[in-house]
Scaffold this active site. Structure first.
Site, PDB file in Angstrom:
ATOM      1  N   LYS A  63      23.817  70.287 -48.687  1.00 42.06           N
ATOM      2  CA  LYS A  63      24.333  68.929 -48.471  1.00 42.06           C
ATOM      3  C   LYS A  63      25.834  68.974 -48.675  1.00 42.06           C
ATOM      4  CE  LYS A  63      22.849  64.709 -47.617  1.00 42.06           C
ATOM      5  NZ  LYS A  63      21.646  64.223 -46.905  1.00 42.06           N
ATOM      6  N   ASP A 114      24.669  61.908 -42.283  1.00 40.54           N
ATOM      7  CA  ASP A 114      24.047  61.144 -43.370  1.00 40.54           C
ATOM      8  C   ASP A 114      24.837  59.832 -43.434  1.00 40.54           C
ATOM      9  OD1 ASP A 114      22.049  61.424 -45.774  1.00 40.54           O
ATOM     10  OD2 ASP A 114      23.857  60.693 -46.739  1.00 40.54           O
TER      11      ASP A 114
HETATM   12  P1  NDP Z   1      24.143  54.817 -42.456  1.00 37.63           P
HETATM   13  O1  NDP Z   1      25.521  55.082 -42.903  1.00 37.63           O
HETATM   14  O2  NDP Z   1      23.838  54.773 -41.015  1.00 37.63           O
HETATM   15  O3  NDP Z   1      23.607  53.444 -43.092  1.00 37.63           O
HETATM   16  C1  NDP Z   1      23.579  53.255 -44.471  1.00 37.63           C
HETATM   17  C2  NDP Z   1      23.128  51.819 -44.751  1.00 37.63           C
HETATM   18  O4  NDP Z   1      22.951  51.668 -46.160  1.00 37.63           O
HETATM   19  C3  NDP Z   1      24.171  50.794 -44.342  1.00 37.63           C
HETATM   20  O5  NDP Z   1      23.513  49.598 -44.031  1.00 37.63           O
HETATM   21  C4  NDP Z   1      25.003  50.666 -45.616  1.00 37.63           C
HETATM   22  O6  NDP Z   1      25.723  49.444 -45.704  1.00 37.63           O
HETATM   23  C5  NDP Z   1      23.918  50.723 -46.671  1.00 37.63           C
HETATM   24  N1  NDP Z   1      24.488  51.240 -47.918  1.00 37.63           N
HETATM   25  C6  NDP Z   1      25.185  52.397 -48.098  1.00 37.63           C
HETATM   26  N2  NDP Z   1      25.571  52.515 -49.361  1.00 37.63           N
HETATM   27  C7  NDP Z   1      25.115  51.425 -49.988  1.00 37.63           C
HETATM   28  C8  NDP Z   1      25.201  50.963 -51.322  1.00 37.63           C
HETATM   29  N3  NDP Z   1      25.849  51.677 -52.262  1.00 37.63           N
HETATM   30  N4  NDP Z   1      24.590  49.793 -51.624  1.00 37.63           N
HETATM   31  C9  NDP Z   1      23.943  49.080 -50.668  1.00 37.63           C
HETATM   32  N5  NDP Z   1      23.838  49.457 -49.385  1.00 37.63           N
HETATM   33  C10 NDP Z   1      24.419  50.618 -49.061  1.00 37.63           C
HETATM   34  O7  NDP Z   1      23.251  55.915 -43.201  1.00 37.63           O
HETATM   35  P2  NDP Z   1      21.755  56.378 -42.873  1.00 37.63           P
HETATM   36  O8  NDP Z   1      20.974  55.246 -42.324  1.00 37.63           O
HETATM   37  O9  NDP Z   1      21.839  57.638 -42.117  1.00 37.63           O
HETATM   38  O10 NDP Z   1      21.223  56.746 -44.329  1.00 37.63           O
HETATM   39  C11 NDP Z   1      20.497  55.833 -45.166  1.00 37.63           C
HETATM   40  C12 NDP Z   1      19.721  56.607 -46.207  1.00 37.63           C
HETATM   41  O11 NDP Z   1      18.788  57.493 -45.559  1.00 37.63           O
HETATM   42  C13 NDP Z   1      20.542  57.503 -47.135  1.00 37.63           C
HETATM   43  O12 NDP Z   1      19.924  57.539 -48.397  1.00 37.63           O
HETATM   44  C14 NDP Z   1      20.426  58.877 -46.476  1.00 37.63           C
HETATM   45  O13 NDP Z   1      20.646  59.922 -47.396  1.00 37.63           O
HETATM   46  C15 NDP Z   1      18.974  58.826 -46.030  1.00 37.63           C
HETATM   47  N6  NDP Z   1      18.603  59.766 -44.977  1.00 37.63           N
HETATM   48  C16 NDP Z   1      19.260  59.766 -43.765  1.00 37.63           C
HETATM   49  C17 NDP Z   1      18.877  60.650 -42.784  1.00 37.63           C
HETATM   50  C18 NDP Z   1      19.482  60.620 -41.417  1.00 37.63           C
HETATM   51  O14 NDP Z   1      18.951  61.332 -40.555  1.00 37.63           O
HETATM   52  N7  NDP Z   1      20.515  59.859 -41.160  1.00 37.63           N
HETATM   53  C19 NDP Z   1      17.824  61.677 -43.033  1.00 37.63           C
HETATM   54  C20 NDP Z   1      17.132  61.509 -44.297  1.00 37.63           C
HETATM   55  C21 NDP Z   1      17.549  60.607 -45.226  1.00 37.63           C
HETATM   56  P3  NDP Z   1      27.236  49.338 -45.186  1.00 37.63           P
HETATM   57  O15 NDP Z   1      27.138  49.150 -43.713  1.00 37.63           O
HETATM   58  O16 NDP Z   1      27.787  48.176 -45.919  1.00 37.63           O
HETATM   59  O17 NDP Z   1      27.895  50.629 -45.581  1.00 37.63           O
END
Ligand code: NDP
Length: 454
Positions: A126, A166
Site C-alpha cells: 500500500k 484508493d
Molecule cells: P474515494 O476517494 O473515491 O471516496 C471516498 C469517500 O469516502 C468519499 O465520499 C469521501 O468523502 C469519503 N471519506 C474519505 N475520508 C473520509 C473521512 N475521513 N470521513 C468521512 N468520509 C470520508 O475512495 P474509494 O471509494 O476508492 O475508497 C473508499 C474506501 O474503500 C476506502 O476505505 C478504501 O480503502 C476502500 N477500498 C477501495 C478500493 C477501490 O478499489 N477503490 C478497494 C478496496 C477497498 P469526500 O468526498 O469528502 O472526500
C-alpha cells in the site's frame, strides 16, 4: 491461548507504539489466529506472526511540487512493501491529508490477507501521500502525480510491485502516474492497475469493489436462504466504492436511502434511483462537489452536517435491513453498531477497509448480525486488478461479461473459503471475521514456510 495473541500483539506494539490503526488491524488478525497457531506450532517456531507483521520494505520520500501560483509545496510519499510470499506486492495508493505511516501499514497488512483470499498470485502493499487533491486544479494534480512517480518508479515494476487507486486516487490520477512511469522507465507495461480502457485497463475495474461487495452480501444472505430483493440499505461515502455499491444494489432490487462524504450525510427515504445516482457520479467525479448538493437537488432528501463532537453518526441511526460502510476506516463505532442493531439491520458488509471499530465488530458478532469484513467483502477491486494484470500479460482484453463472471465467481469462492476456514477452526457458524483471517493467513504462511527465512 488468549495469552499467546496478547503477547504477540504486545511485541508488535513495542516496535510500533505510535501506529494505532496498524495495531488495531494486527490485534484482530492475531486473535483469530489463536486456534491455527495452537494446531500448527511450526508457524510459531518459524516466527511467522512476527515476520508477517513486519513490512519487507518501507520507502518514504519527499514530494516537492509547484502550484498554479508558483508556490512550492512539500508532501511526503510512501510505499509499504508488506509481503511478497505469494506474488508481487499489490495494493492501492491513497492521497488524503490524514495519510501517515501507521495508516498505510494497517492497509498494507490487511491487503496481504485480502489478496491471498482472492486466489490470485498477489502479495500485499500500500502507499500514498498526505497530499489533498480537494480544491486542486487538474494541472496541480498532474504536477503532484509526476513528482510522486519521479521517486516511486524506481521501486515498482510489473513483477515487483503493482500499485492501484484508493481514496483520492481514481482514473485521473492513475493516468498521470502511468504517463510519468512510462516516460521515466521508457517502457509501456502493466505497472499500475485501474488504467484507462484505451491503454491497458480492464472493463469492470472501476465497478469491481462496489459490485464485489454487493455480490459478497448476496452470498451471505443466500447462505441463510434470503436475498437483497426489497431490502432497505444504508451506504456511506459517495466515492468509487459507494457509487458502484449503490448501482449494483439498485440492479438487484434493493433500495438505498443514504449517502455521505467527509462533510455530512444525506437521507433520502424515497430511495436513490438510477437517475439520482447519475447525478451523484457527475457531482463527485465531474464537478468534484459536495454531497450536500444532493439534498438541494432532490426535495425528498435531508442533509446533516458532520458534528465532530457527536458520539455517533446519524447515517447509522436510520432504520434499514442492511448497511454498507464504504467511506473510510473507523467510521462506524460501537454506538453506531448498537443503533443499527436496534433499528433492524441484519447484515453489514464492509466496502471500505476497517470501517468498523473493534467494539462495533464485537456487537455485530454477539448479536448474530451477518458481518462481512472488508478484507473479504471488498476484495473484488484487487481481484479485478489481478485480472487486469493477467490481461496485460496476455496482451488481450476480456469482455465486460467475462470479467463480471470471473468477479462473481471469485467473490463466491472467497465467501465459501471464509465459511470453511471458520468451521475448520471452530469459530462461530457465520464468523466471517475469523474465517477471512484464517483462510488468508494459511496460504501466505505456508508460502513463507516453503521459502525459508528471507
Ligand atoms: P474515494 O476517494 O473515491 O471516496 C471516498 C469517500 O469516502 C468519499 O465520499 C469521501 O468523502 C469519503 N471519506 C474519505 N475520508 C473520509 C473521512 N475521513 N470521513 C468521512 N468520509 C470520508 O475512495 P474509494 O471509494 O476508492 O475508497 C473508499 C474506501 O474503500 C476506502 O476505505 C478504501 O480503502 C476502500 N477500498 C477501495 C478500493 C477501490 O478499489 N477503490 C478497494 C478496496 C477497498 P469526500 O468526498 O469528502 O472526500
Amino acid at each position: 491461548m488468549a495469552d499467546l495473541s496478547k503477547s504477540l500483539v504486545a511485541e508488535v506494539s513495542r516496535k510500533n507504539p505510535h501506529e494505532p490503526e496498524f495495531l488495531q488491524a494486527v490485534e484482530e488478525v492475531f486473535e483469530s489466529l489463536e486456534p491455527v497457531l495452537e494446531r500448527h506450532p511450526e508457524y510459531l517456531a518459524a516466527r511467522i506472526p512476527q515476520r508477517i507483521a513486519e513490512p519487507e520494505r518501507v520507502v518514504m520520500f519527499r514530494v516537492p511540487w509547484v502550484d498554479d501560483q508558483g508556490e512550492i509545496h512539500v508532501n511526503r510519499g510512501y510505499r509499504i512493501e508488506m509481503n511478497s510470499a505469494i506474488g508481487p506486492y499489490k495494493g492501492g495508493l491513497r492521497f488524503h491529508p490524514s495519510v501517515n505511516l501507521g495508516i498505510l501499514k494497517f492497509l498494507a497488512f490487511e491487503q496481504v490477507f485480502k489478496n491471498s483470499l482472492t486466489t490470485l498470485p498477489m502479495g500485499g502493499g500500500k502507499g500514498g501521500s498526505d497530499f489533498d487533491p480537494k480544491g486542486k486544479s487538474d494541472q496541480e494534480v498532474m504536477r503532484f502525480c509526476q513528482a510522486f512517480m519521479a521517486e516511486l518508479y524506481r521501486h515498482i515494476g510489473p513483477n515487483t510491485d503493482v500499485p492501484a487507486g484508493d481514496i483520492g486516487v481514481g482514473g485521473r490520477e492513475i493516468g498521470f502516474l502511468f504517463g510519468q512511469y512510462k516516460k521515466l522507465a521508457n517502457e509501456f507495461t502493466g505497472v499500475l492497475t485501474g488504467k484507462g480502457r484505451n491503454w491497458g485497463g480492464s472493463l469492470i475495474r472501476p465497478e469491481a469493489t462496489g459490485y464485489g461487495s454487493v455480490y459478497f452480501a448476496a452470498e451471505m444472505l443466500a447462505a441463510k436462504g434470503d436475498s437483497l430483493e426489497g431490502k432497505r440499505c444504508l451506504v456511506s461515502g459517495s466515492g468509487n466504492v459507494a457509487q458502484f455499491t449503490v448501482e449494483k444494489l439498485i440492479e438487484l432490487g434493493a433500495e438505498v436511502v443514504t449517502l455521505s462524504d467527509s462533510s455530512g450525510c444525506v437521507h433520502d427515504p424515497e430511495g436513490v434511483t438510477t437517475e439520482k445516482l447519475e447525478f451523484v457520479k457527475e457531482l463527485k467525479n465531474g464537478r468534484r462537489g459536495r454531497i450536500r448538493e444532493y439534498a438541494e437537488e432532490y426535495a425528498s432528501a435531508t442533509y446533516t452536517e458532520v458534528d465532530p463532537s457527536a458520539d455517533h453518526d446519524p447515517l447509522w441511526a436510520v432504520e434499514a435491513d442492511c448497511a454498507f460502510p464504504s467511506a473510510t476506516q473507523n467510521e462506524l463505532n460501537g454506538r453506531d453498531a448498537r443503533n443499527l442493531v436496534e433499528n433492524g439491520v441484519k447484515l453489514v458488509c464492509e466496502g471500505a477497509n476497517m470501517p468498523t471499530t473493534p467494539d462495533g465488530v464485537e456487537t455485530f458478532l454477539e448479536k448474530g448480525i451477518l458481518f462481512g469484513p472488508g478484507k473479504a467483502a471488498n476484495a473484488g477491486g484487487v481481484a479485478v486488478s489481478g485480472l487486469e494484470m493477467s490481461q496485460n500479460s496476455l496482451r488481450y482484453a476480456w469482455t465486460r461479461e467475462e470479467v463480471d463472471a470471473k468477479l462473481k465467481s471469485i467473490m463466491r469462492e472467497i465467501h465459501s473459503s471464509c465459511l470453511e476456514a471458520a468451521k475448520e477452526y471452530g469459530a462461530g457458524e457465520h464468523d466471517y471475521v475469523a474465517g477471512a483471517n484464517v483462510a488468508g493467513f494459511r496460504k501466505v504462511a505456508d508460502a513463507m514456510m516453503d521459502q525459508g527465512v528471507v
